[in-house]
Scaffold this motif. Structure first.
Motif, mmCIF file in Angstrom:
data_model
loop_
_atom_site.group_PDB
_atom_site.id
_atom_site.type_symbol
_atom_site.label_atom_id
_atom_site.label_comp_id
_atom_site.label_asym_id
_atom_site.label_seq_id
_atom_site.Cartn_x
_atom_site.Cartn_y
_atom_site.Cartn_z
ATOM 1 N N GLN A 1 0.836 -1.188 0.000
ATOM 2 C CA GLN A 1 0.000 0.000 0.000
ATOM 3 C C GLN A 1 0.871 1.238 0.000
ATOM 4 O O GLN A 1 1.894 1.280 0.651
ATOM 5 N N ALA A 2 0.443 2.235 -0.763
ATOM 6 C CA ALA A 2 1.140 3.517 -0.802
ATOM 7 C C ALA A 2 0.261 4.502 -0.060
ATOM 8 O O ALA A 2 -0.792 4.869 -0.537
ATOM 9 N N GLY A 3 0.692 4.895 1.140
ATOM 10 C CA GLY A 3 -0.171 5.756 1.950
ATOM 11 C C GLY A 3 -1.431 4.982 2.281
ATOM 12 O O GLY A 3 -1.372 3.873 2.750
ATOM 13 N N ASP A 4 -2.594 5.578 2.007
ATOM 14 C CA ASP A 4 -3.864 4.894 2.237
ATOM 15 C C ASP A 4 -4.376 4.219 0.980
ATOM 16 O O ASP A 4 -5.427 3.618 0.985
ATOM 17 N N GLN A 5 -3.647 4.320 -0.113
ATOM 18 C CA GLN A 5 -4.092 3.811 -1.401
ATOM 19 C C GLN A 5 -3.506 2.435 -1.668
ATOM 20 O O GLN A 5 -2.355 2.168 -1.360
ATOM 21 N N GLU A 6 -4.291 1.578 -2.280
ATOM 22 C CA GLU A 6 -3.834 0.263 -2.699
ATOM 23 C C GLU A 6 -2.835 0.440 -3.834
ATOM 24 O O GLU A 6 -3.070 1.191 -4.770
ATOM 25 N N MET A 7 -1.713 -0.240 -3.742
ATOM 26 C CA MET A 7 -0.690 -0.150 -4.770
ATOM 27 C C MET A 7 -1.121 -0.981 -5.969
ATOM 28 O O MET A 7 -1.687 -2.060 -5.819
ATOM 29 N N ASP B 1 3.167 3.986 -10.646
ATOM 30 C CA ASP B 1 1.723 4.212 -10.672
ATOM 31 C C ASP B 1 1.517 5.656 -10.234
ATOM 32 O O ASP B 1 2.487 6.400 -10.096
ATOM 33 N N ASP B 2 0.288 6.079 -10.057
ATOM 34 C CA ASP B 2 0.027 7.482 -9.740
ATOM 35 C C ASP B 2 0.312 7.850 -8.282
ATOM 36 O O ASP B 2 0.135 9.000 -7.887
ATOM 37 N N TYR B 3 0.764 6.891 -7.491
ATOM 38 C CA TYR B 3 1.060 7.124 -6.079
ATOM 39 C C TYR B 3 2.506 6.827 -5.710
ATOM 40 O O TYR B 3 2.950 7.158 -4.623
ATOM 41 N N THR B 4 3.230 6.152 -6.620
ATOM 42 C CA THR B 4 4.534 5.590 -6.286
ATOM 43 C C THR B 4 5.542 5.882 -7.383
ATOM 44 O O THR B 4 5.303 5.559 -8.546
ATOM 45 N N PHE B 5 6.671 6.487 -7.008
ATOM 46 C CA PHE B 5 7.730 6.800 -7.961
ATOM 47 C C PHE B 5 9.008 6.084 -7.549
ATOM 48 O O PHE B 5 9.308 5.974 -6.362
ATOM 49 N N LEU B 6 9.776 5.639 -8.545
ATOM 50 C CA LEU B 6 11.135 5.179 -8.311
ATOM 51 C C LEU B 6 12.053 6.297 -8.778
ATOM 52 O O LEU B 6 11.946 6.763 -9.914
ATOM 53 N N VAL B 7 12.915 6.738 -7.894
ATOM 54 C CA VAL B 7 13.868 7.786 -8.219
ATOM 55 C C VAL B 7 15.219 7.100 -8.380
ATOM 56 O O VAL B 7 15.750 6.530 -7.431
ATOM 57 N N ARG B 8 15.726 7.128 -9.588
ATOM 58 C CA ARG B 8 16.997 6.471 -9.885
ATOM 59 C C ARG B 8 18.104 7.511 -9.848
ATOM 60 O O ARG B 8 17.997 8.565 -10.464
ATOM 61 N N VAL C 1 18.768 3.806 -5.799
ATOM 62 C CA VAL C 1 17.349 3.811 -6.145
ATOM 63 C C VAL C 1 16.576 4.158 -4.875
ATOM 64 O O VAL C 1 16.874 3.649 -3.795
ATOM 65 N N TYR C 2 15.586 5.044 -5.031
ATOM 66 C CA TYR C 2 14.773 5.475 -3.903
ATOM 67 C C TYR C 2 13.298 5.302 -4.248
ATOM 68 O O TYR C 2 12.885 5.508 -5.393
ATOM 69 N N LEU C 3 12.517 4.948 -3.254
ATOM 70 C CA LEU C 3 11.069 4.865 -3.378
ATOM 71 C C LEU C 3 10.492 6.164 -2.845
ATOM 72 O O LEU C 3 10.895 6.630 -1.776
ATOM 73 N N ASN C 4 9.558 6.739 -3.585
ATOM 74 C CA ASN C 4 8.881 7.939 -3.118
ATOM 75 C C ASN C 4 7.391 7.722 -3.236
ATOM 76 O O ASN C 4 6.875 7.511 -4.336
ATOM 77 N N LYS C 5 6.702 7.705 -2.102
ATOM 78 C CA LYS C 5 5.244 7.583 -2.067
ATOM 79 C C LYS C 5 4.698 8.998 -1.946
ATOM 80 O O LYS C 5 4.858 9.637 -0.917
ATOM 81 N N VAL C 6 4.095 9.482 -3.015
ATOM 82 C CA VAL C 6 3.645 10.867 -3.067
ATOM 83 C C VAL C 6 2.406 11.060 -2.206
ATOM 84 O O VAL C 6 1.684 10.108 -1.907
ATOM 85 N N SER C 7 2.180 12.308 -1.802
ATOM 86 C CA SER C 7 0.976 12.594 -1.032
ATOM 87 C C SER C 7 -0.177 12.768 -2.004
ATOM 88 O O SER C 7 -0.066 13.470 -3.003
ATOM 89 N N GLY C 8 -1.255 12.102 -1.738
ATOM 90 C CA GLY C 8 -2.404 12.154 -2.644
ATOM 91 C C GLY C 8 -2.132 11.356 -3.899
ATOM 92 O O GLY C 8 -1.282 10.476 -3.933
ATOM 93 N N LYS C 9 -2.866 11.673 -4.934
ATOM 94 C CA LYS C 9 -2.723 10.988 -6.214
ATOM 95 C C LYS C 9 -2.117 11.953 -7.218
ATOM 96 O O LYS C 9 -2.535 13.099 -7.318
ATOM 97 N N SER D 1 1.752 8.026 -14.417
ATOM 98 C CA SER D 1 2.277 6.811 -15.034
ATOM 99 C C SER D 1 1.761 6.600 -16.451
ATOM 100 O O SER D 1 2.118 5.614 -17.092
ATOM 101 N N ARG D 2 0.965 7.515 -16.948
ATOM 102 C CA ARG D 2 0.412 7.380 -18.299
ATOM 103 C C ARG D 2 1.483 7.701 -19.336
ATOM 104 O O ARG D 2 2.187 8.700 -19.243
ATOM 105 N N SER D 3 1.577 6.849 -20.341
ATOM 106 C CA SER D 3 2.521 7.058 -21.438
ATOM 107 C C SER D 3 2.195 8.374 -22.136
ATOM 108 O O SER D 3 1.033 8.711 -22.332
#
Length: 140
Positions: free
Chosen positions: A22-28, A61-68, A74-82, A87-89
């Motif tokens: 889960q990312a924050g309160d959102q399902e990953m 996804d719209d809640y989770t970023f990988l920062v390379r 590599v870092y995981l960043n769980k953003v606040s909100g959506k 993640s859309r092409s």
């Protein structure tokens, strides 16, 4: 008795996987969970990263970023909100900073490349350091 212990251990592992997916309160998303399965958390977090250390910010996804970073960082960043559309092409991320660091709570803007129009934004969370799991270990 031994069989019950294995069942309880399996249930605990399953529950742990649900919590970590889960990312924050959102399902990953399933895609994000599959991507993150390649890494393990080190327990180290940072509030800021130097922009010279950032190679890319990849929304999984719209809640989770990988920062390379440079090298193998590599870092995981769980953003606040959506962060709608992150993640859309065909969309890109952009940000403005006043120093040479990207920090927690900085606003990331999602821009549709075709329309050159903002379609979403969000605040960054902390940067959680990840370590890539060797492929031999991931197969087990």
């Amino acid at each position: 008795m031994k069989q019950n212990l294995f069942i309880l251990a399996g249930a605990a592992i399953g529950l742990s996987a649900c919590v970590s997916a889960q990312a924050g309160d959102q399902e990953m998303s399933e895609e994000a969970a599959l991507e993150l399965a390649k890494y393990e958390a080190t327990g180290e977090t940072r509030t800021c990263l130097s922009t010279t250390q950032i190679r890319s910010i990849d929304p999984i996804d719209d809640y989770t970023f990988l920062v390379r970073g440079t090298g193998r960082d590599v870092y995981l960043n769980k953003v606040s909100g959506k962060c709608s559309g992150a993640s859309r092409s065909g969309n890109r991320l952009q940000y403005r900073i006043s120093s040479n660091q990207l920090c927690r709570n900085e606003i990331i803007t999602v821009v549709d490349n075709t329309l050159n129009m903002t379609v979403g934004s969000c605040g960054l969370g902390s940067f959680e350091e990840l370590q890539e799991i060797p492929e031999d270990d991931a197969a087990e």
